[in-house]
Design a protein around this motif. Structure first.
Motif, mmCIF file in Angstrom:
data_model
loop_
_atom_site.group_PDB
_atom_site.id
_atom_site.type_symbol
_atom_site.label_atom_id
_atom_site.label_comp_id
_atom_site.label_asym_id
_atom_site.label_seq_id
_atom_site.Cartn_x
_atom_site.Cartn_y
_atom_site.Cartn_z
ATOM 1 N N VAL A 174 0.844 -1.192 0.000
ATOM 2 C CA VAL A 174 0.000 0.000 0.000
ATOM 3 C C VAL A 174 0.882 1.245 0.000
ATOM 4 N N GLN A 175 0.480 2.227 -0.762
ATOM 5 C CA GLN A 175 1.172 3.514 -0.779
ATOM 6 C C GLN A 175 0.744 4.333 0.446
ATOM 7 N N PRO A 176 1.699 4.905 1.185
ATOM 8 C CA PRO A 176 1.308 5.747 2.317
ATOM 9 C C PRO A 176 0.637 7.048 1.878
ATOM 10 N N HIS A 177 0.937 7.488 0.651
ATOM 11 C CA HIS A 177 0.358 8.727 0.157
ATOM 12 C C HIS A 177 -1.079 8.481 -0.310
ATOM 13 N N ALA A 178 -2.044 8.819 0.541
ATOM 14 C CA ALA A 178 -3.478 8.821 0.233
ATOM 15 C C ALA A 178 -4.102 7.423 0.123
ATOM 16 N N GLU A 179 -3.357 6.427 -0.376
ATOM 17 C CA GLU A 179 -3.968 5.129 -0.612
ATOM 18 C C GLU A 179 -4.340 4.425 0.689
ATOM 19 N N LEU A 180 -3.457 4.444 1.671
ATOM 20 C CA LEU A 180 -3.704 3.750 2.930
ATOM 21 C C LEU A 180 -4.991 4.270 3.586
ATOM 22 N N ASN B 154 -3.683 11.707 4.501
ATOM 23 C CA ASN B 154 -5.099 11.306 4.448
ATOM 24 C C ASN B 154 -5.648 11.401 3.028
ATOM 25 N N THR B 155 -5.276 12.476 2.314
ATOM 26 C CA THR B 155 -5.795 12.704 0.966
ATOM 27 C C THR B 155 -4.657 13.138 0.048
ATOM 28 N N GLU B 156 -4.964 13.222 -1.229
ATOM 29 C CA GLU B 156 -3.956 13.652 -2.203
ATOM 30 C C GLU B 156 -3.677 15.146 -2.109
ATOM 31 N N GLN B 157 -4.522 15.894 -1.411
ATOM 32 C CA GLN B 157 -4.335 17.340 -1.282
ATOM 33 C C GLN B 157 -3.598 17.734 -0.009
ATOM 34 N N ASP B 158 -3.266 16.791 0.844
ATOM 35 C CA ASP B 158 -2.618 17.123 2.113
ATOM 36 C C ASP B 158 -1.324 17.894 1.900
ATOM 37 N N ALA B 159 -0.997 18.719 2.891
ATOM 38 C CA ALA B 159 0.239 19.505 2.829
ATOM 39 C C ALA B 159 1.478 18.618 2.832
ATOM 40 N N GLY C 22 -7.303 5.950 2.022
ATOM 41 C CA GLY C 22 -8.387 5.673 1.084
ATOM 42 C C GLY C 22 -8.956 4.285 1.267
ATOM 43 N N VAL C 23 -8.098 3.315 1.581
ATOM 44 C CA VAL C 23 -8.560 1.957 1.852
ATOM 45 C C VAL C 23 -9.384 1.928 3.135
ATOM 46 N N TYR C 24 -8.829 2.514 4.205
ATOM 47 C CA TYR C 24 -9.500 2.391 5.501
ATOM 48 C C TYR C 24 -10.814 3.165 5.560
#
Length: 500
Positions: free
Chosen positions: A32-38, A143-148, A40-42
């Protein structure tokens, strides 16, 4: 005597307990990618809370293969159901507020143990080493693809007043900014560590701070109390000590004059720098921070910086994270809110407030359902006094719904039933305008309502869904016959219980 199958003392024993209870923990070996995917799964597995639909309440989850961090696991959702928190704190979900109320009254101070006994320092990395990079050491997801940027969302921040030596632990959003820097969001006026930092900054001094990640869930819940229940100088680690009936163990940090939680999975040691601010999204330029408990992603801010001195961790560490608006935040913020309200109202009018539920729709902060029992005519009106005390006990509350003793405050359908059959908007609504609340609510702004003087100021509202005392006989619920239901339900072997 404890009913727990496993005694919980740290994150690992908490996970062992959940493994022994069907439906409370799942694992995956899927990369799992830590960037947004993790996250997104949960979202689909068990996030709940104010997370974008569809979502649900479900098990905690361990990701065994996080891309880019081959030697670490990530667990999410540990506290993302009230039932699971009950298991972890060894009580029923309905009694969690009472458990914490009692714990605050009987604090047990933390103790310091020798470094050789502290498992959090089994592996050590110093920031002055050329290869040191916080971003490679800490498997922090977004958490999301837009996170800082990658965020530490479950870091127990521990610091002390430089003058008095008083210490405190709180949770803040921490964004990984560079190889040795974190940014930290401190809600204005709401956190004890914020007061310590303001004092140190005024003196031109850095504030030593440790960040412990992956700890006993009693620490995570207890750390979320606020004034007036735990005033400045009250060390919330004492709440966890009272819950477990044994003191939290601390250890002296290696590079700063501060302590950390001795059995944490990770510890970051650093200093909050005086007079330094950084743009939270300086690495991504998204203009956004991360999703917060109201369910919205707020704008990136110019916030203080922690200069990291070292990272230590256990062998084969487990990173713990949380989705900002999830049910996990509801547990951490809401249960201490319930305890604070129960305590304040009980002291003012004993025996009348039966229970409190900090509802997930308010992220555990904005909305509470208070179950109040009127026993004599003079109790009429006291339910609204109790609501006012609720606002005093937890200043970030925006809405309070009052219900009678025959309404289950934990059942939203039952609460809405009371709103529909025991409430008239023109006589049962109390407005309290112009009161300080919380700046993360997008309606609490002069942009939304020009009558508001500042961001974070709100109109607080009481919805009184209790029956007037003199009319209680007219509002009795239909009474059903009590029966032994087990006679009619199949057992595990497919048979039914027979009447004797």
């Amino acid at each position: 005597m404890s009913s727990q199958k496993v005694a919980v003392t740290d994150l690992r024993s908490a996970l062992e307990l959940l493994k022994s209870i069907p439906g409370q923990l799942i694992e995956t070996d899927e990369p799992v990618q830590p960037h947004a995917e993790l996250s997104g799964v949960y979202r689909y597995i068990g996030a709940g809370g104010t997370v974008q639909r569809p979502t649900r309440i479900g098990p905690a989850m361990i990701f065994n293969h996080v891309i880019g961090h081959e030697n670490a696991k990530v667990v999410i959702g540990l506290l993302a159901s009230r039932e699971r928190v009950g298991y972890l704190l060894d009580t029923t979900p309905e009694k969690l507020g009472c458990l914490l109320k009692d714990a605050v009254k009987t604090p047990l101070a933390p103790i310091v143990i020798p470094p050789e006994k502290a498992v959090c320092q089994e592996v050590v990395y110093y920031a002055d080493d050329p290869g040191f990079d916080l971003r490679r050491l800490i498997p922090a997801p977004t958490n999301t693809e837009q996170d800082a940027g990658p965020y530490i969302t479950m870091g127990m921040c521990y610091a002390s007043d430089l003058e008095t030596g008083e210490s405190d632990v709180t949770i803040h959003r921490l964004c990984l900014q560079s190889r040795d820097e974190l940014s930290i969001w401190i809600t204005p006026g709401a956190r004890h560590i914020g007061a310590f930092y303001e004092k140190a900054e005024a003196a031109g001094k850095p504030l030593p701070i440790s960040i412990s990640i992956g700890v006993d869930p009693a620490i995570e819940i207890g750390s979320c109390f606020e004034a007036p229940t735990t005033p400045l100088g009250y060390n919330e680690l004492s709440v966890a000590g009272a819950i477990r009936k044994r003191p939290v163990e601390l250890v002296q940090c290696l590079t700063i004059e501060e302590k950390a939680i001795a059995n944490a999975e990770y510890v970051i040691e650093g200093e909050l720098l005086p007079g330094v601010r950084v743009r939270e999204d300086q690495n991504t330029n998204t203009g956004m921070a991360m999703p917060e408990f109201p369910g919205y992603t707020g704008p990136a801010a110019s916030i203080p910086v922690i200069k990291v001195k070292a990272v230590t961790h256990r062998r084969n560490p487990i990173m713990q994270t949380v989705i900002g608006p999830s049910e996990e935040h509801v547990s951490m913020a809401g249960i201490p809110t319930e305890a604070s309200i129960l305590d304040m109202v009980e002291r003012a009018m004993p025996g009348r407030l039966l229970n409190v539920y900090a509802h997930p729709a308010g992220g555990g902060k904005y909305m509470a359902v208070m179950q109040f029992k009127k026993t004599v005519p003079s109790d009429e009106g006291r339910q609204r006094q109790a609501a006012l005390l609720g606002f005093s006990a937890f200043s970030e509350l925006k809405h309070i719904i009052l219900v009678d003793e025959d309404v289950d405050p934990f059942d939203s359908n039952d609460v809405l039933w009371a709103l529909n059959t025991r409430y008239q908007g023109d006589i049962d609504t109390v407005f309290i305008p112009g009161v300080r609340c919380h700046p993360l609510d997008p309606t609490q702004s002069p942009l939304y309502n020009p009558l508001l003087r500042d961001k974070g100021v709100s109109c607080k509202v009481i919805f009184d869904c209790t029956v007037p005392f003199h009319l209680k006989e007219h509002f009795k619920r239909s009474k059903f016959k009590e029966v032994d239901v087990s006679r009619f339900l199949p057992r595990a072997d497919g048979t039914r219980k027979h009447a004797t």
